[in-house]
Structure formats: structure tokens, C-alpha cells
Motif scaffolding. Structure first.
Motif, PDB file in Angstrom:
ATOM      1  N   LYS A   1       0.826  -1.221   0.000  1.00 17.53           N
ATOM      2  CA  LYS A   1       0.000   0.000   0.000  1.00 17.53           C
ATOM      3  C   LYS A   1       0.853   1.262   0.000  1.00 17.53           C
ATOM      4  O   LYS A   1       0.621   2.164  -0.782  1.00 17.53           O
ATOM      5  CB  LYS A   1      -0.901  -0.001   1.232  1.00 17.53           C
ATOM      6  CG  LYS A   1      -2.219  -0.716   0.995  1.00 17.53           C
ATOM      7  CD  LYS A   1      -3.142  -0.518   2.183  1.00 17.53           C
ATOM      8  CE  LYS A   1      -4.085  -1.688   2.297  1.00 17.53           C
ATOM      9  NZ  LYS A   1      -3.987  -2.471   3.496  1.00 17.53           N
ATOM     10  N   LEU A   2       1.845   1.294   0.917  1.00 16.26           N
ATOM     11  CA  LEU A   2       2.613   2.525   1.094  1.00 16.26           C
ATOM     12  C   LEU A   2       3.353   2.903  -0.187  1.00 16.26           C
ATOM     13  O   LEU A   2       3.251   4.043  -0.662  1.00 16.26           O
ATOM     14  CB  LEU A   2       3.590   2.369   2.261  1.00 16.26           C
ATOM     15  CG  LEU A   2       4.335   3.645   2.614  1.00 16.26           C
ATOM     16  CD1 LEU A   2       3.388   4.693   3.176  1.00 16.26           C
ATOM     17  CD2 LEU A   2       5.440   3.362   3.607  1.00 16.26           C
ATOM     18  N   SER A   3       4.054   1.925  -0.754  1.00 17.44           N
ATOM     19  CA  SER A   3       4.810   2.271  -1.971  1.00 17.44           C
ATOM     20  C   SER A   3       3.862   2.595  -3.122  1.00 17.44           C
ATOM     21  O   SER A   3       4.170   3.441  -3.961  1.00 17.44           O
ATOM     22  CB  SER A   3       5.799   1.175  -2.357  1.00 17.44           C
ATOM     23  OG  SER A   3       5.157  -0.060  -2.370  1.00 17.44           O
ATOM     24  N   ALA A   4       2.684   1.944  -3.141  1.00 17.05           N
ATOM     25  CA  ALA A   4       1.704   2.255  -4.196  1.00 17.05           C
ATOM     26  C   ALA A   4       1.202   3.689  -4.025  1.00 17.05           C
ATOM     27  O   ALA A   4       1.085   4.422  -5.017  1.00 17.05           O
ATOM     28  CB  ALA A   4       0.539   1.275  -4.126  1.00 17.05           C
ATOM     29  N   ILE A   5       0.948   4.079  -2.769  1.00 18.29           N
ATOM     30  CA  ILE A   5       0.477   5.448  -2.517  1.00 18.29           C
ATOM     31  C   ILE A   5       1.548   6.456  -2.936  1.00 18.29           C
ATOM     32  O   ILE A   5       1.258   7.466  -3.580  1.00 18.29           O
ATOM     33  CB  ILE A   5       0.073   5.625  -1.024  1.00 18.29           C
ATOM     34  CG1 ILE A   5      -1.225   4.834  -0.756  1.00 18.29           C
ATOM     35  CG2 ILE A   5      -0.123   7.091  -0.657  1.00 18.29           C
ATOM     36  CD1 ILE A   5      -1.599   4.701   0.690  1.00 18.29           C
ATOM     37  N   ILE A   6       2.809   6.148  -2.606  1.00 19.90           N
ATOM     38  CA  ILE A   6       3.906   7.064  -2.969  1.00 19.90           C
ATOM     39  C   ILE A   6       3.981   7.192  -4.495  1.00 19.90           C
ATOM     40  O   ILE A   6       4.114   8.285  -5.039  1.00 19.90           O
ATOM     41  CB  ILE A   6       5.250   6.567  -2.384  1.00 19.90           C
ATOM     42  CG1 ILE A   6       5.212   6.686  -0.855  1.00 19.90           C
ATOM     43  CG2 ILE A   6       6.433   7.371  -2.945  1.00 19.90           C
ATOM     44  CD1 ILE A   6       6.351   6.028  -0.132  1.00 19.90           C
TER      45      ILE A   6
ATOM     46  N   ILE B   1       3.089  10.342  -9.370  1.00 22.00           N
ATOM     47  CA  ILE B   1       2.510  10.471 -10.716  1.00 22.00           C
ATOM     48  C   ILE B   1       1.541  11.649 -10.741  1.00 22.00           C
ATOM     49  O   ILE B   1       1.572  12.475 -11.653  1.00 22.00           O
ATOM     50  CB  ILE B   1       1.801   9.160 -11.139  1.00 22.00           C
ATOM     51  CG1 ILE B   1       2.835   8.046 -11.340  1.00 22.00           C
ATOM     52  CG2 ILE B   1       0.988   9.356 -12.424  1.00 22.00           C
ATOM     53  CD1 ILE B   1       2.251   6.688 -11.675  1.00 22.00           C
ATOM     54  N   CYS B   2       0.694  11.735  -9.710  1.00 20.55           N
ATOM     55  CA  CYS B   2      -0.321  12.792  -9.655  1.00 20.55           C
ATOM     56  C   CYS B   2       0.321  14.177  -9.674  1.00 20.55           C
ATOM     57  O   CYS B   2      -0.051  15.032 -10.477  1.00 20.55           O
ATOM     58  CB  CYS B   2      -1.182  12.590  -8.408  1.00 20.55           C
ATOM     59  SG  CYS B   2      -2.217  13.988  -8.029  1.00 20.55           S
ATOM     60  N   LEU B   3       1.318  14.382  -8.794  1.00 18.30           N
ATOM     61  CA  LEU B   3       1.933  15.715  -8.717  1.00 18.30           C
ATOM     62  C   LEU B   3       2.679  16.059 -10.004  1.00 18.30           C
ATOM     63  O   LEU B   3       2.566  17.174 -10.517  1.00 18.30           O
ATOM     64  CB  LEU B   3       2.883  15.789  -7.511  1.00 18.30           C
ATOM     65  CG  LEU B   3       2.194  15.731  -6.153  1.00 18.30           C
ATOM     66  CD1 LEU B   3       3.211  15.827  -5.031  1.00 18.30           C
ATOM     67  CD2 LEU B   3       1.170  16.857  -6.006  1.00 18.30           C
ATOM     68  N   SER B   4       3.401  15.074 -10.522  1.00 17.66           N
ATOM     69  CA  SER B   4       4.162  15.344 -11.744  1.00 17.66           C
ATOM     70  C   SER B   4       3.227  15.663 -12.900  1.00 17.66           C
ATOM     71  O   SER B   4       3.460  16.613 -13.657  1.00 17.66           O
ATOM     72  CB  SER B   4       5.016  14.141 -12.114  1.00 17.66           C
ATOM     73  OG  SER B   4       5.678  13.664 -11.001  1.00 17.66           O
ATOM     74  N   LEU B   5       2.161  14.879 -13.027  1.00 13.75           N
ATOM     75  CA  LEU B   5       1.214  15.120 -14.129  1.00 13.75           C
ATOM     76  C   LEU B   5       0.500  16.460 -13.961  1.00 13.75           C
ATOM     77  O   LEU B   5       0.227  17.145 -14.944  1.00 13.75           O
ATOM     78  CB  LEU B   5       0.190  14.000 -14.210  1.00 13.75           C
ATOM     79  CG  LEU B   5       0.690  12.658 -14.751  1.00 13.75           C
ATOM     80  CD1 LEU B   5      -0.426  11.640 -14.720  1.00 13.75           C
ATOM     81  CD2 LEU B   5       1.211  12.794 -16.161  1.00 13.75           C
ATOM     82  N   SER B   6       0.214  16.822 -12.703  1.00  9.92           N
ATOM     83  CA  SER B   6      -0.449  18.104 -12.464  1.00  9.92           C
ATOM     84  C   SER B   6       0.443  19.240 -12.931  1.00  9.92           C
ATOM     85  O   SER B   6      -0.018  20.184 -13.577  1.00  9.92           O
ATOM     86  CB  SER B   6      -0.755  18.285 -10.977  1.00  9.92           C
ATOM     87  OG  SER B   6      -1.566  17.237 -10.550  1.00  9.92           O
ATOM     88  N   LEU B   7       1.734  19.135 -12.606  1.00  8.42           N
ATOM     89  CA  LEU B   7       2.668  20.181 -13.035  1.00  8.42           C
ATOM     90  C   LEU B   7       2.738  20.231 -14.557  1.00  8.42           C
ATOM     91  O   LEU B   7       2.690  21.311 -15.153  1.00  8.42           O
ATOM     92  CB  LEU B   7       4.057  19.920 -12.445  1.00  8.42           C
ATOM     93  CG  LEU B   7       4.202  20.272 -10.963  1.00  8.42           C
ATOM     94  CD1 LEU B   7       5.552  19.856 -10.432  1.00  8.42           C
ATOM     95  CD2 LEU B   7       4.037  21.777 -10.758  1.00  8.42           C
ATOM     96  N   ILE B   8       2.810  19.062 -15.173  1.00 10.23           N
ATOM     97  CA  ILE B   8       2.851  19.019 -16.640  1.00 10.23           C
ATOM     98  C   ILE B   8       1.564  19.617 -17.206  1.00 10.23           C
ATOM     99  O   ILE B   8       1.588  20.409 -18.150  1.00 10.23           O
ATOM    100  CB  ILE B   8       3.076  17.574 -17.147  1.00 10.23           C
ATOM    101  CG1 ILE B   8       4.513  17.162 -16.869  1.00 10.23           C
ATOM    102  CG2 ILE B   8       2.780  17.453 -18.646  1.00 10.23           C
ATOM    103  CD1 ILE B   8       4.891  15.792 -17.342  1.00 10.23           C
TER     104      ILE B   8
END
Lengths: 285, 230
Positions: A18-23, A28-35
């Protein structure tokens, strides 16, 4: 059937680590948001730029004694210029009416005769709206017989063009750097996820699972993480757009394709990241 | 069936096996004994091709270590079952799912999986525990699950690397009895151990390894040559 197994194992994998999946999902979410935000910024900057460039005008004033024959010759010359979108003739009386409309003063009452020359108002095609192209056309036109003066907003065009180019380069470089960072980040977080589950890979290898079967669940899991990360990023970009539209810049436009692009990029990153990570792990083993 | 021809394995500066030649026949039961680092695990890893010889050649069924391609290794491993001292069970799956997993990942259909898993669970005497999680099982039961998983695809040989290393004497005895039963049904067994008591009670061909070399390769009636078994 295999796809079902990959999907099921991918889900189990997500639940197990779970933890590594959440990380991974957050990365991915933050990077894609910036893109997404950079793309939005670039797209809107381009829109503003083209809105301005669509309206680049060249005013061509004719000699006072120009004949009708010369005017129609000049007009037909303009039609041969592929760089021009339109050419509208403004007679002396039309110019006078326009003057009165803009300034509210009837100069015919002050002066004995209409001092305004006849002119052509030319609009450049946006493809040829660079300062060099506009200058070239202006030079060619001023060389024609019957032309008194050619006027256009030379300094403003050069200024906007220069800063638009710089902005595009900066945004492009930032987006490219971000793309490299996100690839490395996603690759590494997925690698950690895979490393955390080396026991299952070991068992799969021991019982004779082919590499295709070993990779399948991890690739599905990566794609799923990318999809979730992309979905969350989409919400984040949508909220940011709403906020900016409401508070700062109501003209901000967003293409539906950007949302599809974000989701697609998320899945792509998950797929490529997990594919290379699991490949590397298996090779190392 | 399994043949080693002058096999040497070198790891960095240390030789793990030196010029080992041996044959394991169909349906045989073989013990590998020796101190830690004698080369028992290396020999087993060569059989399931987790390791390749530096020199020499290993033939397993129709596969040869000298010319096997990487894509063939999974198919070789489907014919070789392996169990370890630490069981290597998946802690978040039931007994049934741990065994079924071994079949699912090699492409078996659900129906086949079910009948094969229930059959093997009956053979190892754990049918009543099939919905239990590994943490609820004793060491001996965990090893039985591991054996069931290794056997469910009907390999021709079962490799057991110190399978009783984590078990008490009674559980160890029952594991040996299970392995003998499996062997009697036609599956060859090759078991690495340093539990001499087990060998005394269930004598079979025994290969003694010392510093990567075969020191003795003894038939059951000659085991008295090993000082620890006198």
C-alpha cells in the motif's frame, strides 16, 4: 484469461504494498499536475499570442494624386501576395468618416479639403506574422508605384514575438525537465514496489512462470497506479483552472484533450515505468 | 535423467563446486549432506538452473546447461519442484491460494487448478487446512504446503534444500515420511540436509560433499562409512 489473472494479481499487489503504491500514485499525480499546468499555461499563452497575431495590420497610404487605374493595379498586386490574408481599400471619404467616428470631430468644417489620403488596410496571415516577414512585405509594398507610406506596429510586434519565443523556450525546457524527472521518479518508485515484492517474483520463477506471466501483473499494477495518479491529477488541474478562471483570468481556456492527455500520460508512465523496472529486476536476478 | 559432467562453479575467487560428476536416476531418493558451504545448495541450484556451471555440463531431462536458452528455463522448472528451509509461502494468501498460484501463473484453467490443488492437499494431509492463512500453521504444516506447491505440477524430481532445518524432530520425521511416500509414487527426491538422524532412520543413497567436491557417494547399505552415521 491471462488478462484477468494479471488484473487480479495487480490489485492484490496494490493492496499488499500500500505505502509504496500510494507514494507512486502521489508522485505520478503531482508530476502530471505540473505538466498539465505547464501545458495549460503554454496553450493559453499561444492563444493570446495568436489572437494578437491574427490582427497584425499594415496600413498602406497612397499618393494624393493616385489614379483609379493605379489603385486597381495596386489592389491586384496585393492579391498576389500569399502572405496577406486580406486587403481592404479605404477611400479618402471613408477615411474621413472613420476619423470623425473615432475622434468625434468634423475636420471638413475646419479645413477646406479632406486632408486624409486613400489607403489599403492589409491583414497578414498568422503563419507569416514574424517581424522579419512583416518587414519584408512592408518593404516590397513601399517599393510599388503610387505608395506614399507603409505603417505597422514594428516595435510591438518585435517585442511580443521576442518574449513569446523566450516564454515558449522556458516552458518547453521546464516541461522537458519535468518529464525527465517524473520518468526517473516513477521508474524508481515502481522499482521499489517491485523490490518489496521480490518474494512473489521468486516464487513465480521457481514454479516455472514465464517472464510474460511475471511481468503481466506488475505492468497492470503500474498502469492502474498511472490511471489513479492521472485521475487525481485531472481533478487537481480542473480545480486549479476553475480557481484561476474565477479569481485571476476569466479568459483562461482549457481543452478537453488536456484531460485525456493527462490520463493517457499517467497510464503511459505507469506502463513504461513498471515494464522497465520489472525487466531490470528480472535481468538483475 | 540428471547428469553432471565435471561440473565446476567458481564464485569470484572461491570455488563452490569442483569437478563434480554424478547421475540421479528416475525415481531415486538421494541425500546431499555436508557442512555449510560444502556445495549442497549450489548443486541444487544447478539442477533448477538458477546457476550455471563455470566448467562442465549439467543435463536435466532434455535440457543441457551448455545450450539452454533463457526462455526454456521456466519450462524446465515446471518439471522440477523445489522446497526450502524457510518455506517461501505468500503470507497474504490461504493454503489453497498458495498452491493454486503455482498453477495459475503457468496458465492452468480454474477448473483444473481446483481439482489438482484439492488432490495434492489430500496427499499431503492438509485438505482441512485449505482456507487457513500460513501464519496459523505449524512449521511442519507450512513445509507440507510448500511441498504441495512444489508437487502440484507433477514434476519428475523434488529438490528439498534443508526442508527440516526449521522443524522439531517430530515434524522433521513426518516430512521425511511424506517425502518417502512421494518418492514411492515415482517422483525422484534430492534432499540437502545435515540432519544425520533423519538419514539413519530413513536410509537412501547419500552423497557427501566437502569443500565443493564429492567425498562419498554411498548406497544405503554403505552408510556406515560416514563417521557421523556409525
Amino acid at each position: 484469461m491471462n488478462l484477468l489473472l494479471f488484473f487480479k494479481e495487480g490489485l492484490i499487489g496494490l493492496k499488499r504494498a500500500k505505502l509504496s503504491a500510494i507514494i507512486t500514485i502521489i508522485s505520478i499525480c503531482l508530476s502530471l499536475s505540473l505538466i498539465g499546468i505547464f501545458t495549460l499555461l503554454g496553450q493559453n499563452l499561444k492563444d493570446i499570442f495568436f489572437r494578437f497575431y491574427k490582427e497584425i495590420e499594415i496600413e498602406v497610404f497612397l499618393e494624393p494624386d493616385v489614379t483609379d487605374q493605379q489603385i486597381s493595379r495596386i489592389e491586384s498586386t496585393f492579391h498576389r501576395f500569399s502572405e496577406l490574408k486580406s486587403a481592404r481599400f479605404i477611400s479618402r471619404s471613408e477615411a474621413l468618416q472613420e476619423f470623425q467616428k473615432i475622434f468625434g470631430t468634423d475636420i471638413s468644417g475646419v479645413l477646406d479639403e479632406n486632408p486624409l489620403p486613400a489607403s489599403f488596410r492589409l491583414i497578414m496571415k498568422s503563419d507569416y506574422s514574424t517581424p522579419a516577414e512583416v518587414e519584408k512585405i512592408a518593404k516590397q509594398i513601399s517599393d510599388l508605384a503610387g505608395i506614399q507610406e507603409v505603417i505597422y506596429q514594428k516595435e510591438i510586434i518585435s517585442f511580443i514575438h521576442k518574449y513569446f519565443n523566450i516564454s515558449v523556450i522556458i516552458i518547453g525546457l521546464l516541461a522537458f525537465t519535468l518529464l525527465i524527472v517524473i520518468t526517473i521518479l516513477v521508474f524508481n518508485t515502481i522499482r521499489l514496489t517491485i523490490y518489496a515484492r521480490r518474494d512473489i517474483i521468486q516464487i513465480m520463477k521457481l514454479v516455472g512462470a514465464t517472464n510474460y506471466f511475471i511481468k503481466g501483473p506488475f505492468i497492470f499494477e503500474g498502469m492502474l497506479q498511472g490511471l489513479i495518479g492521472g485521475g487525481l491529477s485531472l481533478i487537481l488541474v480542473w480545480l486549479t483552472t476553475k480557481l484561476v478562471k474565477t479569481i485571476i483570468f476569466p479568459e483562461l481556456s482549457i481543452s478537453t484533450y488536456l484531460y485525456l492527455f493527462i490520463i493517457g500520460l499517467g497510464v503511459f508512465f505507469g506502463l513504461v515505468g513498471s515494464y522497465f523496472s520489472v525487466n531490470k529486476y528480472l535481468k538483475y536476478q | 535423467m540428471i547428469e553432471f559432467f565435471n561440473v565446476s562453479v567458481q564464485s569470484k575467487n572461491k570455488p563452490l563446486l569442483k569437478q563434480v560428476s554424478l547421475k540421479i536416476h528416475k525415481g531415486e531418493f538421494v541425500y546431499l549432506i555436508g557442512k555449510t558451504g560444502a556445495g549442497k545448495t549450489t548443486l541444487l541450484r544447478l539442477i533448477y538452473m538458477d546457476l550455471f556451471p563455470t566448467k562442465g555440463n549439467v543435463i536435466i531431462d532434455k535440457y543441457s546447461s551448455s545450450n539452454i536458452i533463457l526462455g526454456q528455463i521456466p519450462f524446465l522448472r515446471r518439471k522440477v519442484g523445489v522446497v526450502f528451509q524457510d518455506f517461501k509461502l505468500l503470507p497474504d494468501r490461504t493454503v489453497y491460494d498458495n498452491i493454486a498460484f503455482a498453477l495459475r501463473v503457468i496458465g492452468f484453467k480454474r477448473r483444473e487448478v481446483k481439482s489438482k490443488v484439492l488432490n495434492i492437499l489430500t496427499q499431503v494431509g492438509l485438505n482441512h487446512r485449505r482456507y487457513h492463512m500460513p501464519e496459523l500453521l505449524s512449521g511442519g504444516e507450512k513445509q507440507r504446503v510448500a511441498i504441495a506447491r512444489a508437487l502440484v505440477n507433477e514434476p519428475f524430481i523434488l529438490l528439498a534444500d534443508e526442508p527440516t532445518g526449521n522443524l522439531d524432530p517430530d515434524a522433521s520425521k513426518s516430512i521425511i515420511e511424506l517425502l518417502e511416500r512421494i518418492n514411492k509414487s515415482g517422483t525422484a527426491v534430492c534432499m540437502a540436509t545435515h540432519n544425520y538422524d533423519l538419514i539413519k532412520n530413513a536410509p537412501h543413497r547419500t552423497i557427501v560433499l566437502e569443500n565443493g567436491e564429492i567425498h562419498y557417494d554411498l548406497a544405503p547399505e554403505n552408510l556406515h562409512k560416514i563417521s557421523e552415521l556409525k
